[in-house]
Motif scaffolding. Structure first.
Motif, PDB file in Angstrom:
ATOM      1  N   PHE A 191       0.825  -1.198   0.000  1.00 33.00           N
ATOM      2  CA  PHE A 191       0.000   0.000   0.000  1.00 33.00           C
ATOM      3  C   PHE A 191       0.860   1.249   0.000  1.00 33.00           C
ATOM      4  N   VAL A 192       0.275   2.316  -0.534  1.00 37.18           N
ATOM      5  CA  VAL A 192       0.944   3.610  -0.593  1.00 37.18           C
ATOM      6  C   VAL A 192      -0.069   4.687  -0.228  1.00 37.18           C
ATOM      7  N   PHE A 193       0.438   5.832   0.189  1.00 39.83           N
ATOM      8  CA  PHE A 193      -0.395   6.995   0.455  1.00 39.83           C
ATOM      9  C   PHE A 193      -0.161   8.033  -0.633  1.00 39.83           C
ATOM     10  N   ILE A 194      -1.228   8.776  -0.946  1.00 42.06           N
ATOM     11  CA  ILE A 194      -1.120   9.826  -1.953  1.00 42.06           C
ATOM     12  C   ILE A 194      -1.812  11.093  -1.442  1.00 42.06           C
ATOM     13  N   ASN A 195      -1.499  12.203  -2.077  1.00 35.07           N
ATOM     14  CA  ASN A 195      -2.224  13.451  -1.868  1.00 35.07           C
ATOM     15  C   ASN A 195      -2.721  13.894  -3.230  1.00 35.07           C
ATOM     16  N   MET A 196      -4.049  13.878  -3.412  1.00 36.19           N
ATOM     17  CA  MET A 196      -4.647  14.213  -4.698  1.00 36.19           C
ATOM     18  C   MET A 196      -4.450  15.691  -5.035  1.00 36.19           C
ATOM     19  N   PRO A 197      -4.442  16.016  -6.316  1.00 34.82           N
ATOM     20  CA  PRO A 197      -4.302  17.420  -6.723  1.00 34.82           C
ATOM     21  C   PRO A 197      -5.490  18.267  -6.266  1.00 34.82           C
ATOM     22  N   LEU A 227       3.341  16.606 -10.566  1.00 35.38           N
ATOM     23  CA  LEU A 227       2.726  16.883 -11.857  1.00 35.38           C
ATOM     24  C   LEU A 227       2.134  18.287 -11.834  1.00 35.38           C
ATOM     25  N   GLU A 228       2.216  18.977 -12.946  1.00 32.79           N
ATOM     26  CA  GLU A 228       1.690  20.346 -13.004  1.00 32.79           C
ATOM     27  C   GLU A 228       0.225  20.343 -13.410  1.00 32.79           C
ATOM     28  N   PHE A 229      -0.618  20.890 -12.546  1.00 32.23           N
ATOM     29  CA  PHE A 229      -2.038  21.045 -12.838  1.00 32.23           C
ATOM     30  C   PHE A 229      -2.370  22.531 -12.874  1.00 32.23           C
ATOM     31  N   LYS A 230      -3.291  22.895 -13.758  1.00 33.31           N
ATOM     32  CA  LYS A 230      -3.705  24.284 -13.894  1.00 33.31           C
ATOM     33  C   LYS A 230      -5.117  24.450 -13.345  1.00 33.31           C
ATOM     34  N   ASP A 231      -5.279  25.426 -12.469  1.00 33.48           N
ATOM     35  CA  ASP A 231      -6.577  25.655 -11.832  1.00 33.48           C
ATOM     36  C   ASP A 231      -7.681  25.863 -12.862  1.00 33.48           C
ATOM     37  N   SER A 232      -7.375  26.545 -13.939  1.00 32.74           N
ATOM     38  CA  SER A 232      -8.410  26.948 -14.888  1.00 32.74           C
ATOM     39  C   SER A 232      -8.812  25.843 -15.856  1.00 32.74           C
ATOM     40  N   THR A 233      -7.956  24.845 -16.065  1.00 36.09           N
ATOM     41  CA  THR A 233      -8.237  23.828 -17.086  1.00 36.09           C
ATOM     42  C   THR A 233      -8.334  22.409 -16.554  1.00 36.09           C
ATOM     43  N   ASP A 234      -7.873  22.146 -15.349  1.00 40.00           N
ATOM     44  CA  ASP A 234      -7.818  20.771 -14.849  1.00 40.00           C
ATOM     45  C   ASP A 234      -8.787  20.483 -13.707  1.00 40.00           C
ATOM     46  N   PHE A 235      -9.509  21.488 -13.223  1.00 44.12           N
ATOM     47  CA  PHE A 235     -10.429  21.308 -12.106  1.00 44.12           C
ATOM     48  C   PHE A 235     -11.804  21.860 -12.456  1.00 44.12           C
ATOM     49  N   TYR A 236     -12.840  21.229 -11.916  1.00 43.37           N
ATOM     50  CA  TYR A 236     -14.173  21.829 -12.074  1.00 43.37           C
ATOM     51  C   TYR A 236     -14.610  22.540 -10.801  1.00 43.37           C
ATOM     52  N   ASP A 237     -13.900  22.321  -9.698  1.00 43.03           N
ATOM     53  CA  ASP A 237     -14.055  23.131  -8.494  1.00 43.03           C
ATOM     54  C   ASP A 237     -12.758  23.038  -7.699  1.00 43.03           C
ATOM     55  N   LYS A 238     -12.745  23.557  -6.507  1.00 36.93           N
ATOM     56  CA  LYS A 238     -11.507  23.687  -5.750  1.00 36.93           C
ATOM     57  C   LYS A 238     -10.817  22.354  -5.476  1.00 36.93           C
ATOM     58  N   LEU A 241     -10.889  17.203  -9.794  1.00 33.37           N
ATOM     59  CA  LEU A 241     -10.417  17.260 -11.165  1.00 33.37           C
ATOM     60  C   LEU A 241     -11.578  17.157 -12.143  1.00 33.37           C
ATOM     61  N   ASN A 242     -11.469  17.857 -13.275  1.00 35.27           N
ATOM     62  CA  ASN A 242     -12.421  17.647 -14.354  1.00 35.27           C
ATOM     63  C   ASN A 242     -11.920  16.508 -15.243  1.00 35.27           C
ATOM     64  N   VAL A 243     -12.605  16.257 -16.351  1.00 35.72           N
ATOM     65  CA  VAL A 243     -12.240  15.136 -17.217  1.00 35.72           C
ATOM     66  C   VAL A 243     -10.802  15.276 -17.714  1.00 35.72           C
ATOM     67  N   ASN A 244     -10.401  16.485 -18.040  1.00 31.04           N
ATOM     68  CA  ASN A 244      -9.044  16.721 -18.511  1.00 31.04           C
ATOM     69  C   ASN A 244      -8.021  16.406 -17.416  1.00 31.04           C
ATOM     70  N   GLY A 245      -8.317  16.829 -16.192  1.00 29.08           N
ATOM     71  CA  GLY A 245      -7.417  16.561 -15.079  1.00 29.08           C
ATOM     72  C   GLY A 245      -7.328  15.081 -14.738  1.00 29.08           C
ATOM     73  N   VAL A 246      -8.466  14.376 -14.813  1.00 32.93           N
ATOM     74  CA  VAL A 246      -8.486  12.936 -14.556  1.00 32.93           C
ATOM     75  C   VAL A 246      -7.610  12.203 -15.568  1.00 32.93           C
ATOM     76  N   GLN A 247      -7.739  12.572 -16.829  1.00 34.72           N
ATOM     77  CA  GLN A 247      -6.922  11.948 -17.874  1.00 34.72           C
ATOM     78  C   GLN A 247      -5.442  12.197 -17.616  1.00 34.72           C
ATOM     79  N   LYS A 248      -5.110  13.399 -17.219  1.00 33.37           N
ATOM     80  CA  LYS A 248      -3.709  13.753 -16.957  1.00 33.37           C
ATOM     81  C   LYS A 248      -3.151  12.946 -15.780  1.00 33.37           C
ATOM     82  N   LEU A 249      -3.911  12.884 -14.686  1.00 34.69           N
ATOM     83  CA  LEU A 249      -3.451  12.173 -13.496  1.00 34.69           C
ATOM     84  C   LEU A 249      -3.335  10.676 -13.748  1.00 34.69           C
ATOM     85  N   ASP A 250      -4.376  10.083 -14.325  1.00 35.64           N
ATOM     86  CA  ASP A 250      -4.384   8.636 -14.510  1.00 35.64           C
ATOM     87  C   ASP A 250      -3.318   8.198 -15.503  1.00 35.64           C
ATOM     88  N   SER A 251      -3.098   8.978 -16.537  1.00 37.76           N
ATOM     89  CA  SER A 251      -2.047   8.660 -17.505  1.00 37.76           C
ATOM     90  C   SER A 251      -0.673   8.736 -16.844  1.00 37.76           C
TER      91      SER A 251
END
Length: 267
Positions: A191-197, A227-238, A241-251
């Motif tokens: 097992f591992v621990f993570i901190n989500m974007p 990993l670099e995430f952008k507030d304006s394009t990768d999240f749908y709220d604070k 992640l939005n669909v774009n952010g999910v794709q970025k993280l999972d990939s």
């Protein structure tokens, strides 16, 4: 929860709050030959994580357990996520343990009501729609909640001079965090621990608040740093992640982290 008992064994089990069930899409992992399940619930604290792992880890028998550590979930009593599990999951001795830990009138009332519904089979009769048009949500088999790409809240941007701080964790949540670690170690699960974007991660002055409680032997990955995430394009709220952010993280997970490459070699 109903899906778990017939889902079968998985390669990876993700555990945590809504950040998790809105962050890991089983379809993306399936395209890479990996079967996952997301054992998430809204507002999930270490108390609920421990309960869910105790109930379902043997059924899913994961090769790897990935647990998200959200600082705010350690700093709340967790009444609402307890109510959620009492209303929607099985009633057992762990339900009673949660009720005693919360010692809240709403929790006791819900436990009594849910016990009656469970006894007469009403829990089994309930069928929840996979589509929630009012929330712009669709449930995807494997525990993921897909948010309509057209849905977008205005992500708050903090001022440079403003500093936010995570609250200190509560003793009860730290106790269940330790119990969760002991449970996983006894089961001999990797097992591992993570901190989500999250959006405007850098506005918090104490993002490392939980790191002191993580044993050095357990890997910890803060995706806000990896990993670099952008507030304006990768999240749908604070926090999500939005669909774009999910794709970025999972990939990123599927291509770059050593613990996932280890799982791939086993398949």
């Amino acid at each position: 929860m109903k899906e778990i008992l017939k889902y079968g064994e998985v390669d990876i089990l993700f555990v945590g709050s809504s950040r998790v069930y809105r962050g890991f899409d089983p379809r993306i992992f399936e395209n890479h030959g990996l079967k996952i399940f997301v054992l998430g619930s809204s507002g999930q604290t270490p108390l609920q994580s421990y309960v869910l792992l105790t109930r379902y880890m043997d059924n899913l028998n994961p090769k790897l357990v990935v647990i998200d550590l959200l600082p705010s979930s350690f700093a709340i009593k967790g009444v609402e996520p307890t109510l959620d599990l009492l209303a929607n999951d099985r009633i057992d001795k762990l339900s009673l343990e949660m009720a005693f830990e919360q010692n809240d009138l709403m929790v006791w009332n819900t436990l009594i009501y849910a016990s009656i519904m469970d006894a007469i089979g009403k829990h089994d009769d309930f069928e929840e729609s996979i589509h929630k048009p009012l929330n712009n949500d669709t449930y995807i088999m494997g525990g993921y909640v897909h948010k309509d790409p057209n849905f977008q809240k205005e992500v708050e941007i903090c001022e440079k001079e403003k500093s936010e701080k995570w609250h200190e964790p509560l003793d009860v949540q730290l106790a269940y965090f330790k119990k969760m670690i002991s449970l996983l170690e006894r089961s001999k699960k990797k097992f591992v621990f993570i901190n989500m974007p999250i959006a405007h991660y850098n506005c918090f002055t104490n993002n490392d608040i939980l790191e002191r409680y993580i044993p050095e032997s357990i890997p910890y990955f803060d995706f806000n740093k990896l990993l670099e995430f952008k507030d304006s394009t990768d999240f749908y709220d604070k926090f999500h992640l939005n669909v774009n952010g999910v794709q970025k993280l999972d990939s990123f997970l599927l291509n770059d982290l050593s613990f996932l490459s280890h799982i791939k070699t086993e398949n």
